[in-house]
Scaffold this motif. Sequence first.
Motif, PDB file in Angstrom:
ATOM      1  N   ASP A  32       1.246  -1.319  -0.136  1.00  0.00           N
ATOM      2  CA  ASP A  32      -0.295   0.028  -0.505  1.00  0.00           C
ATOM      3  C   ASP A  32       0.612   1.574   0.154  1.00  0.00           C
ATOM      4  OD1 ASP A  32      -2.168  -1.348   0.344  1.00  0.00           O
ATOM      5  OD2 ASP A  32      -2.585  -1.161   1.979  1.00  0.00           O
ATOM      6  N   ASN A  33       0.277   2.014  -0.283  1.00  0.00           N
ATOM      7  CA  ASN A  33       0.816   3.548  -0.783  1.00  0.00           C
ATOM      8  C   ASN A  33       0.040   4.750  -0.560  1.00  0.00           C
ATOM      9  OD1 ASN A  33       3.847   2.407  -1.742  1.00  0.00           O
ATOM     10  ND2 ASN A  33       2.414   2.273  -3.584  1.00  0.00           N
ATOM     11  N   THR A  34       1.122   5.647   0.211  1.00  0.00           N
ATOM     12  CA  THR A  34       0.279   7.170   0.419  1.00  0.00           C
ATOM     13  C   THR A  34       0.140   8.044  -0.149  1.00  0.00           C
ATOM     14  OG1 THR A  34      -1.046   6.278   2.702  1.00  0.00           O
ATOM     15  CG2 THR A  34      -0.571   7.657   1.972  1.00  0.00           C
ATOM     16  N   GLU A  35      -0.996   8.884  -1.014  1.00  0.00           N
ATOM     17  CA  GLU A  35       0.080  10.227  -1.855  1.00  0.00           C
ATOM     18  C   GLU A  35       0.181  10.907  -0.253  1.00  0.00           C
ATOM     19  OE1 GLU A  35      -1.630  13.465  -4.895  1.00  0.00           O
ATOM     20  OE2 GLU A  35      -2.853  10.934  -4.565  1.00  0.00           O
ATOM     21  N   ILE A  47       2.692   9.040   7.948  1.00  0.00           N
ATOM     22  CA  ILE A  47       1.774   7.443   6.669  1.00  0.00           C
ATOM     23  C   ILE A  47       1.668   6.160   7.721  1.00  0.00           C
ATOM     24  CG2 ILE A  47       1.788   6.743   4.580  1.00  0.00           C
ATOM     25  CD1 ILE A  47       1.903   9.188   4.837  1.00  0.00           C
ATOM     26  N   ARG A  48       0.604   5.250   8.227  1.00  0.00           N
ATOM     27  CA  ARG A  48       0.395   4.527   8.466  1.00  0.00           C
ATOM     28  C   ARG A  48      -0.605   3.700   8.006  1.00  0.00           C
ATOM     29  NH1 ARG A  48       0.174   6.818  13.984  1.00  0.00           N
ATOM     30  NH2 ARG A  48       0.024   8.423  14.032  1.00  0.00           N
ATOM     31  N   PHE A  49      -0.054   2.159   7.879  1.00  0.00           N
ATOM     32  CA  PHE A  49      -0.378   0.686   7.998  1.00  0.00           C
ATOM     33  C   PHE A  49      -1.007  -0.685   8.879  1.00  0.00           C
ATOM     34  CE2 PHE A  49       2.909   3.509   4.895  1.00  0.00           C
ATOM     35  CZ  PHE A  49       1.561   3.467   3.972  1.00  0.00           C
ATOM     36  N   GLU A  50      -1.337  -0.833   8.279  1.00  0.00           N
ATOM     37  CA  GLU A  50      -2.568  -1.909   9.485  1.00  0.00           C
ATOM     38  C   GLU A  50      -3.066  -3.326   9.137  1.00  0.00           C
ATOM     39  OE1 GLU A  50      -5.759  -0.168  11.779  1.00  0.00           O
ATOM     40  OE2 GLU A  50      -3.917   0.990  12.573  1.00  0.00           O
ATOM     41  N   PRO A  51      -1.379  -3.992   8.593  1.00  0.00           N
ATOM     42  CA  PRO A  51      -1.638  -5.080   7.736  1.00  0.00           C
ATOM     43  C   PRO A  51      -1.749  -6.714   9.184  1.00  0.00           C
ATOM     44  CG  PRO A  51       1.292  -5.299   8.858  1.00  0.00           C
ATOM     45  CD  PRO A  51       0.450  -3.151   8.758  1.00  0.00           C
ATOM     46  N   ILE A  52      -2.265  -7.656   8.400  1.00  0.00           N
ATOM     47  CA  ILE A  52      -2.948  -8.578   9.481  1.00  0.00           C
ATOM     48  C   ILE A  52      -1.960  -9.488   9.636  1.00  0.00           C
ATOM     49  CG2 ILE A  52      -4.586 -10.225   9.952  1.00  0.00           C
ATOM     50  CD1 ILE A  52      -6.755  -7.865   9.294  1.00  0.00           C
ATOM     51  N   ILE A  53      -1.124 -10.106  10.254  1.00  0.00           N
ATOM     52  CA  ILE A  53      -0.279 -11.299   9.777  1.00  0.00           C
ATOM     53  C   ILE A  53      -1.068 -12.499  10.303  1.00  0.00           C
ATOM     54  CG2 ILE A  53       1.815 -12.796  10.573  1.00  0.00           C
ATOM     55  CD1 ILE A  53       1.795  -9.640   8.689  1.00  0.00           C
ATOM     56  N   ASP A  54      -1.571 -13.704   9.718  1.00  0.00           N
ATOM     57  CA  ASP A  54      -2.270 -15.225   9.629  1.00  0.00           C
ATOM     58  C   ASP A  54      -1.027 -15.793   9.559  1.00  0.00           C
ATOM     59  OD1 ASP A  54      -5.079 -13.658   9.254  1.00  0.00           O
ATOM     60  OD2 ASP A  54      -4.959 -13.998   7.200  1.00  0.00           O
ATOM     61  N   ASP A  55       0.087 -15.520   9.924  1.00  0.00           N
ATOM     62  CA  ASP A  55       1.032 -16.767   9.750  1.00  0.00           C
ATOM     63  C   ASP A  55       2.237 -16.429  10.556  1.00  0.00           C
ATOM     64  OD1 ASP A  55       2.839 -18.791   9.436  1.00  0.00           O
ATOM     65  OD2 ASP A  55       2.606 -19.949   7.443  1.00  0.00           O
ATOM     66  N   ALA A 129       3.605 -13.128  15.933  1.00  0.00           N
ATOM     67  CA  ALA A 129       2.115 -13.276  16.561  1.00  0.00           C
ATOM     68  C   ALA A 129       1.272 -13.242  15.489  1.00  0.00           C
ATOM     69  CB  ALA A 129       1.757 -12.876  17.946  1.00  0.00           C
ATOM     70  N   LYS A 130       0.465 -13.960  14.923  1.00  0.00           N
ATOM     71  CA  LYS A 130      -1.118 -13.112  14.849  1.00  0.00           C
ATOM     72  C   LYS A 130      -1.606 -12.199  15.443  1.00  0.00           C
ATOM     73  CE  LYS A 130      -3.867 -16.826  12.465  1.00  0.00           C
ATOM     74  NZ  LYS A 130      -4.534 -17.848  12.605  1.00  0.00           N
ATOM     75  N   GLY A 131      -1.842 -11.514  14.259  1.00  0.00           N
ATOM     76  CA  GLY A 131      -2.399 -10.097  14.256  1.00  0.00           C
ATOM     77  C   GLY A 131      -2.700  -9.198  13.624  1.00  0.00           C
ATOM     78  N   THR A 132      -3.290  -7.826  14.141  1.00  0.00           N
ATOM     79  CA  THR A 132      -2.856  -6.903  13.098  1.00  0.00           C
ATOM     80  C   THR A 132      -1.148  -5.877  13.240  1.00  0.00           C
ATOM     81  OG1 THR A 132      -5.234  -6.693  13.196  1.00  0.00           O
ATOM     82  CG2 THR A 132      -3.972  -4.278  12.691  1.00  0.00           C
ATOM     83  N   TYR A 133      -0.855  -5.518  12.899  1.00  0.00           N
ATOM     84  CA  TYR A 133       0.128  -4.700  13.579  1.00  0.00           C
ATOM     85  C   TYR A 133       0.488  -3.594  12.976  1.00  0.00           C
ATOM     86  CZ  TYR A 133       2.507  -8.957  15.084  1.00  0.00           C
ATOM     87  OH  TYR A 133       3.212  -9.955  15.712  1.00  0.00           O
ATOM     88  N   HIS A 134       0.910  -2.734  13.800  1.00  0.00           N
ATOM     89  CA  HIS A 134       0.884  -1.434  13.899  1.00  0.00           C
ATOM     90  C   HIS A 134       2.028  -0.297  13.178  1.00  0.00           C
ATOM     91  CE1 HIS A 134      -3.025  -0.803  15.176  1.00  0.00           C
ATOM     92  NE2 HIS A 134      -2.562  -1.746  16.732  1.00  0.00           N
ATOM     93  N   PHE A 135       2.495  -0.088  11.757  1.00  0.00           N
ATOM     94  CA  PHE A 135       3.322   0.568  11.196  1.00  0.00           C
ATOM     95  C   PHE A 135       3.615   2.353  10.643  1.00  0.00           C
ATOM     96  CE2 PHE A 135       4.147  -3.600  10.075  1.00  0.00           C
ATOM     97  CZ  PHE A 135       5.259  -3.665  10.908  1.00  0.00           C
ATOM     98  N   ALA A 136       3.921   3.299  11.473  1.00  0.00           N
ATOM     99  CA  ALA A 136       3.635   4.200  10.949  1.00  0.00           C
ATOM    100  C   ALA A 136       5.019   5.484  11.125  1.00  0.00           C
ATOM    101  CB  ALA A 136       3.379   5.641  12.363  1.00  0.00           C
ATOM    102  N   ILE A 137       5.221   5.918   9.212  1.00  0.00           N
ATOM    103  CA  ILE A 137       6.356   6.121   8.740  1.00  0.00           C
ATOM    104  C   ILE A 137       6.494   7.536   8.967  1.00  0.00           C
ATOM    105  CG2 ILE A 137       7.969   6.365   6.399  1.00  0.00           C
ATOM    106  CD1 ILE A 137       5.889   3.614   5.712  1.00  0.00           C
TER     107      ILE A 137
END
Length: 160
Positions: A32-35, A47-55, A129-137
């Motif tokens: 994902d990219n943010t303009e 710039i924030r992203f919330e990927p879900i890691i299943d494995d 762990a499995k779940g939602t992670y939070h990244f902010a650039i």
Amino acid sequence: MKLARLKFILPALLLFMLMTAACNDPNRVMDDNTEIASRNWSYANQIRFEPIIDDPSAAYNLYFNVRVTGDYKYSNLYVLLHTSGPNMKSGVMRYQLKLANAEGAWLGSGTGNLYSFRIPFKTNYHFPAKGTYHFAIEQNMRDNPLREVSDVGLRIEKAK
């Protein structure tokens, strides 16, 4: 009449096939990219992203996606990456992204006046762990706002 239809159908079919092939990336978790508004990236605009890691047993490669114009005046870009997630201590890391070589030639791919970069910052990484992670650039240069940054993004893919 048949020739005119054929001239329309063949390019449309080719475009559809290219788009389908581009979307068929089985290792991609997110890309994902943010303009950046007006190409002026301020400190306050994380710039924030919330990927879900299943494995969490799988290894992942993580990349910064950056696009700048040819008028960007630096050969690098310093960013702060804020991270948090399940079974993970919140943290902040500073990264230097090299955008040009010593002679000033861009290291990314260019189209018109835009240059795109996909820069790895973690390879063969295992999420705890499995779940939602939070990244902010966050941009971490001296200029505020930092001019001529068009887009910023994050790519996460399963390592091959």
